[in-house]
Scaffold this active site. Structure first.
Site, mmCIF file in Angstrom:
data_model
loop_
_atom_site.group_PDB
_atom_site.id
_atom_site.type_symbol
_atom_site.label_atom_id
_atom_site.label_comp_id
_atom_site.label_asym_id
_atom_site.label_seq_id
_atom_site.Cartn_x
_atom_site.Cartn_y
_atom_site.Cartn_z
ATOM 1 N N GLU A 41 12.750 -5.675 -10.623
ATOM 2 C CA GLU A 41 12.539 -7.074 -10.248
ATOM 3 C C GLU A 41 11.757 -7.811 -11.342
ATOM 4 O O GLU A 41 10.814 -7.259 -11.915
ATOM 5 C CB GLU A 41 11.758 -7.093 -8.922
ATOM 6 C CG GLU A 41 11.530 -8.440 -8.303
ATOM 7 C CD GLU A 41 10.848 -8.325 -6.938
ATOM 8 O OE1 GLU A 41 10.778 -9.336 -6.235
ATOM 9 O OE2 GLU A 41 10.389 -7.212 -6.579
ATOM 10 N N LYS A 111 16.992 -13.399 -3.888
ATOM 11 C CA LYS A 111 16.187 -12.697 -2.892
ATOM 12 C C LYS A 111 16.063 -13.559 -1.633
ATOM 13 O O LYS A 111 15.691 -14.735 -1.698
ATOM 14 C CB LYS A 111 14.807 -12.392 -3.470
ATOM 15 C CG LYS A 111 13.935 -11.481 -2.623
ATOM 16 C CD LYS A 111 12.671 -11.113 -3.399
ATOM 17 C CE LYS A 111 11.794 -10.142 -2.652
ATOM 18 N NZ LYS A 111 10.598 -9.760 -3.472
ATOM 19 N N CYS A 147 14.277 -5.981 -3.746
ATOM 20 C CA CYS A 147 13.049 -5.468 -3.124
ATOM 21 C C CYS A 147 13.028 -5.638 -1.610
ATOM 22 O O CYS A 147 13.661 -4.888 -0.883
ATOM 23 C CB CYS A 147 11.821 -6.115 -3.771
ATOM 24 S SG CYS A 147 10.312 -5.130 -3.568
ATOM 25 N N GLU A 402 -18.636 2.683 0.711
ATOM 26 C CA GLU A 402 -19.861 1.953 0.388
ATOM 27 C C GLU A 402 -19.598 0.457 0.282
ATOM 28 O O GLU A 402 -20.393 -0.361 0.768
ATOM 29 C CB GLU A 402 -20.435 2.480 -0.928
ATOM 30 C CG GLU A 402 -20.888 3.922 -0.864
ATOM 31 C CD GLU A 402 -21.264 4.489 -2.227
ATOM 32 O OE1 GLU A 402 -21.844 5.581 -2.262
ATOM 33 O OE2 GLU A 402 -20.967 3.826 -3.244
ATOM 34 N N LYS A 512 -20.601 -9.977 -0.962
ATOM 35 C CA LYS A 512 -20.689 -9.048 -2.093
ATOM 36 C C LYS A 512 -19.306 -8.751 -2.656
ATOM 37 O O LYS A 512 -19.085 -8.762 -3.867
ATOM 38 C CB LYS A 512 -21.358 -7.736 -1.662
ATOM 39 C CG LYS A 512 -22.841 -7.808 -1.398
ATOM 40 C CD LYS A 512 -23.399 -6.402 -1.145
ATOM 41 C CE LYS A 512 -24.879 -6.409 -0.877
ATOM 42 N NZ LYS A 512 -25.418 -5.048 -0.655
#
Length: 541
Positions: A41, A111, A147, A402, A512
């Site tokens: 693709e 597509k 795809c 974490e 964060k």
């Protein structure tokens, strides 16, 4: 008819380079006496080009490369993926596949299913196609799809492109699908299940071509394949590397083996490919990272050395008064085992300088996470200085577990240009460590067996602040990847108060992660562009 399925590793927008790559493989297909060569693709521009598609100069550069390609195709037919310009209302482009024959564009397939979930955002740029395409080549009728068109799901899309394809006026002899399908752990089994059902339901072979390589945080794993009408595997190309798979239409219904099963070894290859491609495609050749003597930095160091060569990796230990001698010894031994450069920069004096500077303001206040974060930020500054001075990309070493609950320091251990294992849960980090030691002990055994600790205060252990990682990872997978509610997770046997606290931490630390370096995606739902949550919100679950 002999067909070459070629999985290429493009650099987005490097049209001349990508064209040379395509022509190189076409030469190999000619040597193999192939009649048709099939590429992934968006072949010449690479996937996903994102908002570059809004730049007229980008589209002009692509079209010039396409014209050059068409001129050099004597004696062979070629399928390439292209952004096709369109006129009229709607989006300005189609995501298309062109069949190139005899110095011209012979067939255009567009597509139809444009994904907008997870990392995909194709309706931002493309107008969906409305018709299915069958074209003849050497007496074989090929159904051409792109795809997502073969991943139809009735809950997402109202129409199935394959249904129109197989009941059309010309019934195809085979299905061809050009893809840029990102990797995650479990994707190989998922593809095989979808493709097996597709082939059996339609009694047609499938020729599937997938892009390969790292693009920002995405990994494309290749594994192009040919499936028989019975849904069994005829042949499969290499994973995580460029390759050419040649198949003859006379024997594409013959069984040829089994697709490799999903394994942690695939995650290792994905991470190595991701590090190598991100650095090399952005112009870096060398890396630096902090080596703490813990398992996360140890696994990151091994991945970096495999990706870049140990001669291009600098590991730095930065002991504080809380760092055990065992951590320093293990870090030094790991670097020696890898054969990479190793330096020690003690931070005790810098910590005292910070304490003295802040003492007038901190008088009478007990030490808390502030002092621990200062240590992490001292280390982050030192590593960034080495990165700047020696043109080495700084690799961060935090894991997904974490990152999820904020057990990391902004502008400290989160500083860097690429977060190698940011999408790897802690338990999988241990699995990777055992895998990396399969031939010889690279990671000292003590790093794997000792309890994990940040060593930012005396006798610190991760489990002082977090549930056992086996438990934490189970809750995180259920909440982040499976989208289960708190009630559903608790119903699976987890403590209700603990689950609520984990979810609270996930939400609390979104700020964060918004500032974190790019991470390499290896699970079904990674932090980053595939998970979009507002920082400011009042929703309580």
């Amino acid at each position: 008819m002999k067909i070459a399925l070629i999985q290429t590793n493009p650099i987005i927008g490097a049209f001349e380079r990508n064209l040379r790559q395509v022509l190189h493989w076409i030469g190999k297909a000619r040597q193999a006496r192939c009649d048709l060569v099939v590429f992934p693709e968006l072949t010449l521009c690479g996937y996903p080009p994102q908002d570059l598609l809004e730049r007229p100069a980008f589209l002009d550069g692509h079209d010039r490369a396409l014209v050059d390609l068409v001129k050099q195709l004597a004696g062979i037919s070629c399928i390439v993926g292209v952004p096709e310009r369109r006129q009229g209302p709607g989006k300005p482009l189609y995501n298309s596949a062109y069949v190139l024959e005899r110095d011209k564009i012979a067939v255009r397939a567009r597509k139809q299913l444009l994904p907008t979930y997870d990392v995909f955002d194709e309706t931002r740029y493309f107008e969906p196609g409305t018709t299915s395409t069958v074209f003849p080549c050497k007496g074989v009728h090929c159904g051409l799809t792109i795809c997502e068109d073969i991943w139809w799901n009735s809950e997402i899309y109202p129409t199935d492109p394959l249904k129109d394809l197989v009941i059309g006026p010309i019934v195809p002899d085979c299905l061809i699908n050009i893809s840029a399908s990102p990797y995650h752990y479990g994707k190989l089994e998922e593809r095989q299940q979808v493709f097996t059902r597709l082939c059996r339901d339609n009694n047609l072979p499938l020729l599937y071509v997938n892009q390969v390589g790292g693009q920002d945080g995405l990994i494309f794993d290749g594994h192009s394949m040919v499936m028989t009408p019975r849904g069994t595997l005829r042949a499969v190309a290499a994973g995580f590397g460029e390759d050419m798979l040649v198949v003859d239409s006379e024997d594409w219904d013959r069984d040829g083996g089994q697709l490799p099963a999903d394994s942690v070894a695939d995650v290792e290859q994905a991470l190595v490919l991701g590090v190598r491609d991100y650095l090399h495609k952005t112009g870096f050749r060398r890396a630096v990272l902090g080596l703490s003597g813990g398992i996360d930095s140890a696994v990151t160091a091994v991945i970096a050395c495999r990706a870049l060569g140990p001669e291009n990796v600098l590991c730095v230990a930065m002991p504080s008064p809380y760092t055990s001698q065992a951590s320093i010894d293990d870090a030094r031994q790991l670097a020696a085992n890898l054969g990479c450069d190793f330096e020690i920069i003690a931070i005790s004096a810098l910590m005292e300088t910070y304490r003295a500077s802040l003492a007038p303001l901190f008088t009478g206040l007990a030490e808390d996470a502030t002092e621990q974060n200062i240590q992490a930020r001292i280390r982050g500054n030192l590593l960034m200085a080495l990165s700047n001075k020696f043109k080495r990309l700084l690799l961060t070493t935090g894991n997904k577990s974490e990152m999820a609950v904020g057990y990391c320091t902004l502008y400290g251990d989160m500083s860097g240009g690429l977060a190698v294992i940011a999408d790897v849960p802690k338990i999988m980090v241990y699995e990777l460590a055992h895998l990396l030691n399969r031939e010889r002990e690279l990671i000292p055994e003590r790093i794997i067996t000792r309890p994990p600790t940040a060593e930012l205060k005396p006798d610190q252990c991760d489990q002082d602040d977090l549930p056992p990682y086996e438990v934490l990872d189970g809750v995180l997978k259920a909440y982040l990847e499976e989208h289960k509610s708190i009630e559903a997770i608790v119903a699976n046997g987890y403590d209700a108060q603990m689950v609520r606290d984990i979810v609270r931490r996930i939400k609390l630390n979104e700020y964060k992660r918004k500032q974190a370096p790019l991470g390499i995606k290896v699970t079904t739902k990674a932090f980053g562009p595939g998970r979009r949550y507002p920082l400011v919100q009042g929703f309580v679950e």
